[in-house]
Each structure stands twice: as C-alpha cells, then as structure tokens.
Design a protein around this motif. Structure first.
Motif, PDB file in Angstrom:
ATOM      1  N   LEU A 160      62.462  34.204  40.704  1.00 33.07           N
ATOM      2  CA  LEU A 160      62.015  34.125  39.315  1.00 33.07           C
ATOM      3  C   LEU A 160      60.731  33.258  39.229  1.00 33.07           C
ATOM      4  N   SER A 161      60.708  32.199  39.968  1.00 30.49           N
ATOM      5  CA  SER A 161      59.857  31.056  39.976  1.00 30.49           C
ATOM      6  C   SER A 161      58.384  31.468  40.477  1.00 30.49           C
TER       7      SER A 161
ATOM      8  N   ASN B 228      66.638  31.958  41.219  1.00 31.29           N
ATOM      9  CA  ASN B 228      65.566  31.108  40.529  1.00 31.29           C
ATOM     10  C   ASN B 228      64.332  30.945  41.523  1.00 31.29           C
TER      11      ASN B 228
ATOM     12  N   VAL C  58      63.097  35.653  32.541  1.00 29.78           N
ATOM     13  CA  VAL C  58      62.862  34.229  32.480  1.00 29.78           C
ATOM     14  C   VAL C  58      61.905  33.527  33.473  1.00 29.78           C
ATOM     15  N   ARG C  59      61.570  32.348  33.304  1.00 28.89           N
ATOM     16  CA  ARG C  59      60.732  31.483  34.083  1.00 28.89           C
ATOM     17  C   ARG C  59      59.261  32.078  33.766  1.00 28.89           C
ATOM     18  N   GLY C  60      58.337  31.265  33.559  1.00 29.45           N
ATOM     19  CA  GLY C  60      56.838  31.735  33.472  1.00 29.45           C
ATOM     20  C   GLY C  60      56.571  32.173  32.146  1.00 29.45           C
TER      21      GLY C  60
ATOM     22  N   HIS D 143      55.064  32.696  38.598  1.00 31.94           N
ATOM     23  CA  HIS D 143      53.575  31.741  38.983  1.00 31.94           C
ATOM     24  C   HIS D 143      52.556  32.564  39.645  1.00 31.94           C
TER      25      HIS D 143
ATOM     26  N   GLU E 115      68.338  24.995  41.558  1.00 33.70           N
ATOM     27  CA  GLU E 115      67.605  26.035  42.434  1.00 33.70           C
ATOM     28  C   GLU E 115      68.715  26.999  43.068  1.00 33.70           C
TER      29      GLU E 115
ATOM     30  N   PHE F 235      65.340  20.349  37.531  1.00 35.47           N
ATOM     31  CA  PHE F 235      65.221  21.804  37.820  1.00 35.47           C
ATOM     32  C   PHE F 235      65.596  21.960  39.411  1.00 35.47           C
TER      33      PHE F 235
END
Length: 586
Positions: A377-378, A374, A338-340, A382, A370, A366
């Motif tokens: 993952l973020s 998360n 997940v994320r991105g 990124h 946090e 969002f």
C-alpha cells in the motif's frame, strides 16, 4: 464580548505525557493534581508555562488569523504574581507584563496591552505563589469578533478497533460535545466500516455504518455527509483520538479567526514510545521522498519548541489531525483504500497549511506496523502521488522502488519484497484498476497468496539467540558486506547457524544481521516472527524486479498521461457517490 482562543491544559490521568510538556515548576513547591486537573503551589512556588501545550506561538496566530487584541483569564485560589514573558529564537528573553492578583472561582481577566507590539516568538505565563495557591483553569481570549462562522464536523473512520474508538467517542462527547461553549460548533461523525458499533455505544456521535472502503472511502463518506448537512469545515482524525481535546478546540478557533485563503490546520504527530518526541509537524515531498518536518525535536525543551515554529512550506498534513474548509476542496480522496490518500489530497487541493505547537497527538511507530500488505500500500500510493502530483522522472521512481525491494530482500522479508514488486505491477494497470478495486477485497486476497507470512504473533525468544554487535564496524568488514550483497553471495558454510534478535522496523540494520541465518523480529509488546536467510527467494525477487522495471520504463509515459486525464473523475463527487450507492445496494 470575550472569545476564548487557547485554554490552559493540565496534566491528567487519561494522557501519558511528561508533565514538562504542560508546565515547569520548582521542585517540592509546585505539584500537578491529575484527578482535579489543576496545579497546586506552596508559597514561593513558581509555575512556568513555556511548554508545548500552554505557550502561545505569536507568529502562526498573527500570520493566519485576525486577532486584534489579547487577554488572559485565570481561576483558582490564593494570591499570586502573574508575569507574561517572551522567548524568541536566538534572542534574549524578555518580560512583557506583571500583575499581583487574588485568584478565585470567578475568572480574573487581564487585557494584555503589548499584543500589537510583538510579532514572533513564544508568549508564556509565569505564576509565582505569594501565598499557598492553586490554578484551576485559564485561557487566552480576545475581544475581536470571529471572522468566520464555523460548523466543524470531526470525521473518524473506524474498522474493528472498538477498544480504541469507543473511549475516543466518550472523551469527545464528554469534553467537547457536552460543553455549552463548543456543542453548537462541533459535531462528531463516526464512519463505521466494520458496522459493529451499537446505537447504545455511540453517545453523542452521528454513526454512519458503511462497507469497508478503507480510510479513503470512510473519510470521503464522512466529508460528503458534512457537505450535505451544510457543515462549513471538516476535521479528519484517527479513530483513537489520542490527543488532548484542546487540540480540537484550538483548531476550531484558528478556523474561526482565519484570514488566509484555503487555510488548513495540520496536527503534529508525536511518538507513543517517546511521548515528547516529534515525528512530524506537517510534511512535504522532496525529490522522491517525504520529509517529515521538524522530525526528532524534543517538545520538552524551549529551544526545540521555538525551532518547531520556524516557517517551512507544508505539502500535506496527515489525516490523524487535518482540518480544512469544505468549499476549498476541489478534489476528494483518490481511491487508495488506505495510505497515500492524505498526501495526494494535499497535493491536489493546494491548501495553505499551518501547524501550531499544542495541536497534535500520539501514534505508534510506523515501522512496527510494517507487513507485506502495508509495504504494498505504501509504495503503490507513493508512486501514484509522484506520477500525478509531481514531475519526478521514471528513473528516480525506479531507484526509489528498487531501494524498497532490495532493503526488504536483505532483511529476509521476501514476502515484503514481493509486495513492493506487486505494487509497481498494479500501478501500471492504469485508472481502471482503481475504479474496479475500491474495496481492495480481491487485491488483499491475492496479496495474501503471493506474499504470506511476516505476521507478528506471541513469540518465545530462543535461549541461544544473540543480540548482535554494535553499529561500529571496520572498513574491511563493510567492504565485504557490500561486495557480497550483505552475505547473499557467500557460500552457506560461512553463514552463522544462529538467530539474531532485531527490533522490528522498516528494515533490518544490515551490519548487525550480516551472516546470520535467522532474524527474530520483535516488537515492544513481545510479538514477532522469524525470518530466514534464503538465497533462492532473494534472487527470484531481483529477477522479478528486473522484469517489472523493464515494463515500467516502457509504459511510464502513457500510464502517467492516463492517470492525469482520469484524476478529476477518480476524485470527483460523482464517482464517490456512485461508489457509495452501489455498495449500499449490494
């Protein structure tokens, strides 16, 4: 023949949203009936539809779609005066059309002769009641035949959120899949990563039970199913489908009339806490950051609605609402879990992305979500998007990464800072890391060990807790904060042995938490956790960051080259089909 392109949306019980995002009316003469989904007018009442959901944005429709004529159809009761007006940013308003009509259950259709003369701005309807009246339905239509035959598959990925997904299935089944006008054009596919939706609960949806491979795997599984079943277009959506169903209808019609190559539709995201506040209307990467386009605009106001439709280049659209033609996809999702995944999907597929007022939905902030996992993952996603999709230098990436670590550290979220550091370590492991960790099971287990805590739970606020000072501070105090790393260089006896209550967000407000020994982070639903001042953990994280940044500098170029060479493989149909086959056999 007549083809609908945009229906009037009425306020209703199911959606929490200000009425002036649907219509405006003079007080005590115009009322919305939430149960009937209609608008009632006393004689002399005026209902105006220059709103987020019910205005028609001329430029986006004309630039992206082939619509040669336009008409309006209305149903209801009573005698009314119909006007069509035009708002254009920084120009005087003007009326384009007027007609007195008698409303009934039979649609009253009006061709609008001015369509070929207007090119920009917001077209809107005004209804003035000449007798007591009611508007029960309406839509803009065209007699232009659709350019494209569209079979649209809505893909929703679900994991242990039945209380959200089942109502979403019901709403889509009831309002779209049972509608004769749309049921032959739209189908719903639910990829059930938790494998706990029963056949009796799926209603009109197609259910695909799957191992939990996150959003990346779930959406890709759904997309490949659509490809195998000869769908033409795909719409990725959140599992709660927290939007007006008209968002999906309009998306379908844009795709039917689309004249632009690689056309995609990105839905807006509005804030659940402030349902009128725009968080994002498409996004783009600028430097090392993400720009949430049109962020903060108030969708109750005409000026902000016009600003929201001013053109800006869009790099990607969030997968809470993102539609595209399947044959335009050259790269499937990268195995982020997940994320991105939405960001890199946009960067690698080069869609021409349009947005439109009225298409979008609501989501939690969002910052409330946090957590160490998360944060990991973020930042991981990124950095990968910057490495693969841009020419950003390693120094700028290090600056961004350090900003994540130090703000988490100074917020007393030491596990979060460790998670950021671990994200950089894992990026440096190269393509094999992603190939071996598609399900993230081992990574999640490892993160829970090295970065525990910071989990929101029901919490009691101590009686002696403080709520801190305002945002203003003197230059002397600010200088002291900066000089002491927000208090981490101060001796312990200068710290306040007290608890500060702080709203949970991406990080603390540093001028407020300065010198407090404890911070109680709290969410709007009164869950939270307590973070404590700890010099040892703070400086350990900085040392760990120093070590990983050195390795990042040394390995950056070779790692970037490896990723660029492996991108085609890791986003290929062959890779993902092999992943799904191997997981089915386990």
């Amino acid at each position: 023949m007549m083809y609908k392109i945009q229906q009037i949306v009425f306020p209703n019980i199911d959606i929490v949203c200000p009425e002036n995002m649907y219509f405006r009316g003079n007080e005590e003469k115009v009322y919305a009936s939430l149960n009937k989904k209609s608008i009632e007018l006393v004689k002399g009442g005026i209902a105006i539809f220059d709103t987020f959901f019910n205005s028609l944005s001329i430029r986006p429709w004309k630039e992206n779609c082939q619509i040669d004529d336009l008409g309006l159809s209305l149903t209801g009761r009573g005698k009314v005066r119909i006007r069509l007006g035009l708002h254009v940013l920084d120009r005087a308003d003007q009326w384009l059309y007027e007609n007195d009509i008698e409303l009934s259950d039979t649609p009253y259709e009006m061709d609008l002769p001015f369509w070929n003369r207007v090119h920009d701005g917001m077209l809107y309807l005004e209804v003035r009641a000449l007798t007591d009246a009611e508007i029960t339905g309406g839509y803009f239509f065209t007699r232009t035949k659709p350019r494209n035959k569209v079979r649209l598959g809505i893909v929703i990925t679900h994991y242990n959120r039945k209380h959200y997904v089942l109502p979403a299935i019901h709403r889509i089944s009831t309002e779209l899949l049972n509608d004769p006008y749309y049921k032959d054009h739209i189908e719903l596919i639910v990829v059930d990563n938790s494998q706990n939706i029963e056949d009796s609960e799926k209603e009109n949806a197609i259910l695909l039970p799957s191992k939990n491979l996150g959003g990346s795997g779930g959406f890709t599984r759904g997309l490949l199913y659509l490809k195998d079943e000869n769908f033409t277009h795909c719409l990725f959506m959140d599992d709660d489908a927290s939007c007006e169903m008209e968002s999906i209808r309009r998306t379908l019609h844009i795709l039917e009339y689309g004249k632009v190559d690689n056309l995609a539709v990105a839905g807006s995201m509005l804030r659940e806490a402030e349902p009128f506040r725009l968080h994002e209307k498409g996004a783009r990467i600028a430097g090392t950051g993400v720009v949430n386009l049109k962020h903060g605009l108030d969708m109750r106001h005409v000026h902000d609605l016009l600003v929201a439709e001013t053109p800006e280049p869009v790099t990607y659209g969030g997968w809470w609402h993102f539609a595209f033609r399947i044959k335009d996809v050259t790269h499937l999702s990268f195995p982020f879990f997940v994320r991105g995944d939405d960001m890199l999907f946009g960067l690698t597929n080069h869609f021409n992305i349009m947005t439109l007022n009225g298409i979008g939905g609501w989501a939690d902030d969002f910052g409330i979500k946090e957590s160490p996992i998360n944060r990991y993952l973020s930042l991981r996603a990124h950095l990968m998007c910057l490495i693969i999709g841009t020419n950003t230098s390693k120094w700028k990436m290090l600056r961004t990464s350090f900003g994540c670590v130090i703000t988490s550290d100074m917020s007393y979220n030491y596990s979060g800072a460790q998670a950021f550091i671990e994200a950089v370590r894992d990026v440096l492991k190269g393509p094999s890391f992603w190939e071996n960790n598609v399900d993230m099971a081992n990574v999640r287990k490892h993160l829970s060990q090295i970065a525990p805590g910071e989990k929101c739970e029901p919490i009691h606020i101590p009686k002696d807790a403080e709520y801190g000072r305002g945002l203003h501070e003197s230059r002397k105090r600010r200088f002291c904060r900066i000089l002491t790393l927000n208090g981490f260089l101060l001796p312990n006896f200068l710290m306040k042995n007290k608890t500060l209550v702080e709203s949970k967000n991406f990080h603390a407000v540093f001028r407020r938490v300065f010198r407090y020994k404890r911070i109680l982070y709290i969410t709007p639903d009164h869950t939270g956790y307590i973070a404590e001042y700890n010099k040892k953990k703070f400086f350990k994280n900085l040392r760990d960051w120093g070590k990983v940044s050195f390795v990042f500098c040394r390995k950056f170029q070779s790692t970037k080259t490896e990723y660029q060479k492996s991108l085609t493989h890791l986003t290929s149909e062959g890779f993902w089909r092999k992943v799904f086959t191997s997981n089915q056999n386990k």
